[in-house]
Write an enzyme that holds these catalytic residues in place. Structure first.
Site, PDB file in Angstrom:
ATOM      1  N   TRP A   1       0.829  -1.205   0.000  1.00 40.73           N
ATOM      2  CA  TRP A   1       0.000   0.000   0.000  1.00 40.73           C
ATOM      3  C   TRP A   1       0.865   1.257   0.000  1.00 40.73           C
ATOM      4  O   TRP A   1       0.403   2.352  -0.260  1.00 40.73           O
ATOM      5  CB  TRP A   1      -0.971   0.009   1.200  1.00 40.73           C
ATOM      6  CG  TRP A   1      -0.310   0.252   2.555  1.00 40.73           C
ATOM      7  CD1 TRP A   1       0.685  -0.480   3.109  1.00 40.73           C
ATOM      8  CD2 TRP A   1      -0.603   1.297   3.485  1.00 40.73           C
ATOM      9  NE1 TRP A   1       1.023   0.031   4.348  1.00 40.73           N
ATOM     10  CE2 TRP A   1       0.248   1.113   4.609  1.00 40.73           C
ATOM     11  CE3 TRP A   1      -1.508   2.357   3.504  1.00 40.73           C
ATOM     12  CZ2 TRP A   1       0.226   1.961   5.723  1.00 40.73           C
ATOM     13  CZ3 TRP A   1      -1.534   3.197   4.613  1.00 40.73           C
ATOM     14  CH2 TRP A   1      -0.668   2.994   5.704  1.00 40.73           C
ATOM     15  N   ASP A   2       2.156   1.077   0.275  1.00 35.41           N
ATOM     16  CA  ASP A   2       3.113   2.184   0.265  1.00 35.41           C
ATOM     17  C   ASP A   2       2.983   2.995  -1.032  1.00 35.41           C
ATOM     18  O   ASP A   2       3.123   4.211  -1.036  1.00 35.41           O
ATOM     19  CB  ASP A   2       4.562   1.665   0.324  1.00 35.41           C
ATOM     20  CG  ASP A   2       4.830   0.716   1.473  1.00 35.41           C
ATOM     21  OD1 ASP A   2       3.887   0.083   1.947  1.00 35.41           O
ATOM     22  OD2 ASP A   2       5.997   0.594   1.877  1.00 35.41           O
TER      23      ASP A   2
ATOM     24  N   GLU B   1       1.110  -2.077  13.117  1.00 31.64           N
ATOM     25  CA  GLU B   1       1.181  -3.543  13.164  1.00 31.64           C
ATOM     26  C   GLU B   1       1.586  -4.053  14.546  1.00 31.64           C
ATOM     27  O   GLU B   1       1.789  -5.252  14.724  1.00 31.64           O
ATOM     28  CB  GLU B   1       2.149  -4.048  12.085  1.00 31.64           C
ATOM     29  CG  GLU B   1       1.613  -3.789  10.685  1.00 31.64           C
ATOM     30  CD  GLU B   1       2.580  -4.169   9.574  1.00 31.64           C
ATOM     31  OE1 GLU B   1       3.781  -4.340   9.859  1.00 31.64           O
ATOM     32  OE2 GLU B   1       2.127  -4.286   8.421  1.00 31.64           O
TER      33      GLU B   1
ATOM     34  N   LYS C   1       3.635   1.490  16.205  1.00 32.12           N
ATOM     35  CA  LYS C   1       4.732   1.335  15.251  1.00 32.12           C
ATOM     36  C   LYS C   1       4.806   2.512  14.281  1.00 32.12           C
ATOM     37  O   LYS C   1       5.871   3.015  13.964  1.00 32.12           O
ATOM     38  CB  LYS C   1       4.524   0.034  14.469  1.00 32.12           C
ATOM     39  CG  LYS C   1       5.599  -0.253  13.435  1.00 32.12           C
ATOM     40  CD  LYS C   1       5.286  -1.531  12.662  1.00 32.12           C
ATOM     41  CE  LYS C   1       6.356  -1.816  11.624  1.00 32.12           C
ATOM     42  NZ  LYS C   1       6.007  -2.919  10.743  1.00 32.12           N
ATOM     43  N   GLN C   2       3.658   2.932  13.775  1.00 34.57           N
ATOM     44  CA  GLN C   2       3.661   3.964  12.727  1.00 34.57           C
ATOM     45  C   GLN C   2       2.325   4.694  12.728  1.00 34.57           C
ATOM     46  O   GLN C   2       1.358   4.227  13.337  1.00 34.57           O
ATOM     47  CB  GLN C   2       3.912   3.324  11.374  1.00 34.57           C
ATOM     48  CG  GLN C   2       2.765   2.460  10.867  1.00 34.57           C
ATOM     49  CD  GLN C   2       3.207   1.508   9.768  1.00 34.57           C
ATOM     50  OE1 GLN C   2       3.689   0.417  10.065  1.00 34.57           O
ATOM     51  NE2 GLN C   2       3.038   1.903   8.532  1.00 34.57           N
TER      52      GLN C   2
HETATM   53  C1  BGC Z   1       4.935  -1.430   7.472  1.00 35.57           C
HETATM   54  C2  BGC Z   1       3.863  -1.485   6.397  1.00 35.57           C
HETATM   55  C3  BGC Z   1       4.541  -1.362   5.052  1.00 35.57           C
HETATM   56  C4  BGC Z   1       5.631  -2.405   4.874  1.00 35.57           C
HETATM   57  C5  BGC Z   1       6.422  -2.210   3.601  1.00 35.57           C
HETATM   58  C6  BGC Z   1       5.955  -2.536   7.222  1.00 35.57           C
HETATM   59  O1  BGC Z   1       6.974  -2.462   8.181  1.00 35.57           O
HETATM   60  O2  BGC Z   1       4.354  -1.629   8.744  1.00 35.57           O
HETATM   61  O3  BGC Z   1       2.949  -0.418   6.566  1.00 35.57           O
HETATM   62  O4  BGC Z   1       3.583  -1.506   4.042  1.00 35.57           O
HETATM   63  O5  BGC Z   1       6.539  -2.321   5.945  1.00 35.57           O
HETATM   64  O6  BGC Z   1       7.042  -0.970   3.585  1.00 35.57           O
END
Ligand code: BGC
Length: 763
Positions: free
Chosen positions: A353-354, A482, A594-595
Site C-alpha cells: 500500500w506504500d 502492526e 509502530k507507525q
Molecule cells: C509497514 C507497512 C509497510 C511495509 C512495507 C511494514 O513495516 O508496517 O505499513 O507496508 O513495511 O514498507
C-alpha cells in the site's frame, strides 16, 4: 553523529573502505533505471562480505510459502524478484595477483555515487608485492533512456613499473537469492556463448518462465597478447592478457544489454540483447553517457529540491529523489515500486500500500500525469485477482493484497494477510488523489469506478452490524500500526472504509449523469443494485468510531485505553527498537505504536478536523509512537507542520530524510527504504510548503525551517511547471511552463503568469 559518507550536495562519498560497512555502502551506491538495478558491488572479485545483487523489474520467482501452521486462504507462494546474472563483472589479475580488496593491499579508496549524472565511480591504488603502485578506477551507469543498456569503464594505470594484466570481462549466472525460503535456485540455464570481444548468457526463471538474455561487448585501448573464450554453465566471458608500461592507462569498456521475455517474444530475446550490446559498443561509452546524462538532467529539472543553508538536509532530500527516480519511471504499467526498489531482497521487491499512500503524490507532482496513471492502472489490471482474493476469504468484492507482483496475495502472516485490510482504502483513495490532481475525470468512468465499486462491496460484506448499538463495526483487524493485531474498530480502517463507500456513491452519480451508457454497462457488469447502494448509505450513516472522551480524540481501536499508558520517553535505550528487543507478546500488549495510524487518517482527511483537534490527536499519539516503520515520521512531520509545530516537523523530517544515509534503523545493509523516500519529499512539499490541491486549485501555506536560508522545488500541474522558492524574507512563485494559473497562498488568491513571478512576504 559521525557520518560514514561525506556530506556533499550532489554526491555520496565513501572515503576509505570499512569492510564491516560494505553491505550498507552497496545499498547506498545502488544504480537503477526502472528496468533493472544493481547494488554498488565491485566489478572485480571481492571475497569479503557482500550481497551481489542484480535485479530485473518484474522478473520474479514464486518462492513456496513458509508457515508454521497452514491456514485456509494463505497464498501458495511469495514472489521474489530473482537475483539475476551479474553483468558488471571483470576479473582482474596483475602480475598473477588476483585483485580482491578483501585480500590485497590498497590505499586511497573512494566510492562515489554521483546523483546529478547518475553514475558510480570508484578508485583505489593497489600496492603490489614489492610496493609498486597501480591506480584502478571504475565508472558505471545504467542508461536512463535506453533502459536495457548499461556500461562499465575499467581503468588500470601502473604508476611505478610495467605490469602484466589479465582481464576477464564476464557474465555470471551463478547467483542465488539470499532471501530464498528453501534455498532454491531460481534459474534454469538456457545457453551461453562467447565470441571474440562479446558474449551472451540466457537463463530462465523456474516456474514463472521469464527468459532473460544478457549480452556484452567490450573494447580495450591496448594491444592484446593472447585471448581465450570461456564458456561454462551459467558463465561466459573472454580472458585476455596484455602488458601496460609505467604511466600507460589501460581502459576496458564493457557494454551490456539485458532483455527479457516480458518485452519480447521468447525466440527474439537473445537476438535483441546481442544486437543492443553491439550497437552500444559501436556508439561508445562517451556518447552513451552523454545521452544518459541528458535524461537525468531532465529529471532533475522537474523534481529537484534545492535547500540553502543545510548541506545535510540537501544531500538527504536529493538522495531520496534520486532513488525514487531510479526505481520507478512509469514507462511500464505492469511495474510498481517495491519497498526496497532494486537495492536489496527484503520484501521480495513487490507492491505494498506504500505505493498509493506514500509514492503517488511524489510522482504526480514531479512527472507527467501518465506516470501516476500507470501506477493506478497497475491496480486496475489486478482487479480480477483482488476479487479472487476476497473470495478466498469468503467475502464479496475486491481485497487488494498486502503484497503482490501479479495481483495475487503473497503475504502469509494471518494478522496481516487477512486482517490488515485498510490497504484496500489506500487503493481507493489513490483514485481520488489522481483525479483531483490531474483533473482526468474520465479515468473514473473507464478504470476507476470498477475498482472503487469492488472495494466498496468488500467493505459492505466485511462490516458487522451490531443491533444492540444500531451501529456497523469492523471487527478483527490490524490497522497501519502492526504492533496490535486482531483488534476491533481500528478508527482508521472504519474511517477509510466509510470514505470509500461515500466516494464510490459520488462516482456512481457522476458517471450516471455524464456517461449514462457506460454507467449501465458497469451496473450490469459489476452486478450493482439500488438496494446495495442503499446498504452502503446505511453503513456510511451508522458506522461506529471509537472515541476517548477523556482526551476528546478518536481512539486507535476499542481497547486502546485499556493498555498501560506509557510514552516513548519511558523506554530505555536497550529497549529500542522494540521489534528487535521485546517479545512479540510484550509488543502487542504495550501501548507503543509502530507507525502513523490515527494520524494517517488525519493526514488523509484533515479538512474534517479543526486545528485544535489535530493538535490534541498529535499530542496524544506522537509520544506513544516509536516510528519503527520508515513510513511513520513523514506523516507526523506533515501534521506537525500543519499545526505549526515547526521544530518537531523539522526534527521528524531529518529522521526520514537521512534514514539510510545515516543508517538510523541499522538495516540499510538489507537495502534502502525506497517507499518512505516519497514520504520525505512529502514532508517538505506538503509539510513545510503546505502544498495541496483542492477543487482544481493549488494551495500553499509555507514556512522556512529555522536552520535553512531558503528552499525551492517545482510542481508539475496539468501541463504547467511552477517553481516555488521559499526564502527568509520572501516567497516566490514562477511559472516556468504552461498557461497562467490561479493559486492560493496563505488563503489569498494570486495569479502565476509566465515571465513574471509573484513575490510575497514570508510569514
Ligand atoms: C509497514 C507497512 C509497510 C511495509 C512495507 C511494514 O513495516 O508496517 O505499513 O507496508 O513495511 O514498507
Amino acid at each position: 553523529m559521525k557520518k560514514y559518507f561525506k556530506v556533499d550536495k550532489w554526491n555520496i562519498i565513501e572515503e576509505g573502505f570499512d569492510k564491516k560497512y560494505n553491505r550498507t555502502s552497496e545499498s547506498i551506491m545502488s544504480l537503477a533505471n526502472g528496468h533493472m538495478g544493481i547494488r554498488g558491488n565491485f566489478a572485480e572479485k571481492y571475497s569479503g562480505d557482500s550481497l551481489q545483487g542484480t535485479y530485473i523489474a518484474g522478473v520474479y520467482y514464486p518462492d513456496k510459502t513458509v508457515v508454521g501452521w497452514w491456514k485456509n486462504g494463505y497464498p501458495e507462494y511469495f514472489a521474489k524478484i530473482a537475483n539475476a546474472a551479474n553483468f558488471i563483472g571483470i576479473n582482474v589479475q596483475i602480475n598473477n595477483l588476483q585483485v580482491d580488496l578483501n585480500k590485497c593491499n590498497f590505499i586511497d579508496f573512494s566510492r562515489t555515487l554521483n546523483m546529478k549524472d547518475a553514475f558510480l565511480k570508484r578508485e583505489f591504488t593497489l600496492i603490489l608485492p614489492g610496493s609498486s603502485r597501480v591506480k584502478i578506477r571504475e565508472k558505471r551507469f545504467l542508461h536512463q533512456i535506453e533502459k536495457e543498456l548499461a556500461a562499465v569503464s575499467y581503468q588500470i594505470k601502473p604508476l611505478d613499473k610495467k605490469i602484466n594484466i589479465q582481464l576477464t570481462p564476464y557474465l555470471d549466472g551463478n547467483v542465488k537469492n539470499e532471501d530464498a525460503n528453501y534455498g532454491d535456485l531460481f534459474w534454469n540455464n538456457i545457453e551461453q556463448k562467447s565470441r571474440k570481444k562479446s558474449a551472451y548468457l540466457s537463463m530462465e526463471t523456474k516456474k514463472s518462465f521469464f527468459l532473460v538474455s544478457t549480452a556484452m561487448n567490450w573494447e580495450i585501448n591496448s594491444e592484446i597478447n593472447s585471448s581465450e573464450n570461456i564458456e561454462k554453465k551459467n558463465f561466459t566471458g573472454n580472458k585476455i592478457n596484455l602488458t601496460a608500461d609505467r604511466g600507460e592507462e589501460i581502459i576496458l569498456n564493457k557494454y551490456i544489454a539485458v532483455c527479457t521475455s516480458r518485452d519480447y517474444n521468447k525466440n527474439r530475446v537473445r537476438e535483441k540483447a546481442v544486437k543492443l550490446a553491439a550497437e552500444a559498443a559501436q556508439k561508445g561509452y562517451a556518447d552513451l553517457f552523454a545521452e544518459h546524462k541528458k535524461g537525468w538532467s531532465e529529471i532533475w529539472q522537474e523534481s529537484d529540491i534545492k535547500i540553502e543553508g543545510d548541506p545535510e538536509a540537501q544531500q538527504g532530500i536529493r538522495f531520496n529523489i534520486f532513488q525514487l527516480n531510479q526505481t520507478y519511471t512509469g514507462h511500464d504499467p505492469r511495474l510498481n515500486i517495491g519497498p526496497k526498489g532494486f537495492t536489496g531482497e527484503k520484501y521480495g521487491g513487490l507492491t505494498y500500500w506504500d505505493t498509493e499512500a506514500y509514492c503517488l503524490p511524489f510522482y504526480l507532482a514531479t512527472h507527467s500525469s501518465s506516470v501516476g496513471r500507470n501506477l493506478l492502472l497497475y491496480r486496475y489490471h489486478h482487479l480480477d485477482k483482488a476479487v479472487e482474493n476476497a473470495d478466498k476469504l469468503g467475502l464479496k468484492g475486491a481485497l487488494y493484497p498486502m503484497v503482490t507482483i501479479t495481483g495475487e496475495e503473497c503475504h502469509n502472516e494471518w494478522e496481516i494477510t487477512f486482517e490488515e485490510i485498510h490497504r484496500n482504502g489506500a487503493v481507493a483513495h489513490a483514485v481520488k488523489d489522481y483525479i483531483d490532481y490531474t483533473g482526468d475525470k474520465k479515468y473514473l468512468k473507464d478504470f476507476g469506478f470498477p475498482v472503487l465499486a469492488e472495494i466498496s462491496k468488500f467493505w459492505e460484506d466485511r462490516v458487522t452490524y451490531n443491533p444492540r448499538k444500531d451501529k456497523y463495526m469492523i471487527l478483527g483487524v490490524t490497522g497501519p500500526n502492526e504492533y496490535e493485531n486482531n483488534i476491533n474498530n481500528n478508527w482508521y480502517t472504519n474511517k477509510i472504509a466509510v470514505w470509500t463507500l461515500k466516494y464510490t456513491l459520488q462516482a456512481k452519480d457522476f458517471i450516471k449523469k455524464e456517461f449514462p451508457k457506460k454507467y449501465s454497462e458497469w451496473i450490469d457488469k459489476l452486478d450493482l443494485t439500488e438496494d446495495e447502494f442503499n446498504h452502503w448509505r446505511d453503513i456510511v450513516n451508522k458506522m461506529y468510531y471509537p472515541y476517548l472522551e477523556d482526551y476528546n480524540i478518536y481512539s486507535q481501536q476499542d481497547g486502546y485505553l485499556d493498555k498501560e499508558q506509557k510514552t516513548r520517553e519511558e523506554l530505555k535505550d536497550e529497549d529500542i527498537p522494540l521489534y528487535k528487543n521485546w517479545s512479540w507478546d510484550r509488543i502487542l500488549r504495550s501501548p507503543y505504536i509502530k507507525q502513523a495510524d490515527v494520524l494517517q487518517g488525519i493526514y488523509y482527511f484533515k479538512e474534517e478536523f479543526d486545528n485544535d483537534s489535530i493538535k490534541r490527536h498529535f499530542e496524544f499519539y506522537e509520544p506513544r509512537t516509536v516510528h519503527e516503520s520508515s513510513l511513520s515520521p513523514c506523516i507526523y512531520s506533515i501534521i506537525a507542520s500543519e499545526i505549526g509545530n515547526q521544530e518537531k516537523a523539522y526534527q521528524l523530517y531529518l529522521r526520514t530524510s537521512r534514514l539510510d544515509l545515516d543508517n538510523y534503523n541499522y538495516d540499510t545493509d538489507e537495502g534502502l527504504h525506497i517507499t518512505s523516500m516519497a514520504g520525505t519529499w512529502m514532508s517538505i512539499v506538503k509539510g513545510f510548503a503546505g502544498f495541496e490541491v483542492k477543487n482544481n486549485k493549488l494551495y500553499f501555506r509555507p514556512f522556512l525551517p529555522e536552520k535553512w536560508h531558503s528552499f525551492n522545488f517545482k510542481i508539475i500541474f496539468r501541463n504547467r511547471r511552477i517553481k516555488v522558492h521559499i526564502g527568509k524574507e520572501k516567497i516566490k512563485f514562477e511559472l516556468e511552463k504552461g498557461k497562467p494559473l490561479k493559486i492560493s497562498v496563505y488563503g489569498q488568491d494570486r495569479i502565476v503568469e509566465q515571465s513574471s513571478c509573484i513575490t510575497l512576504k514570508n510569514r
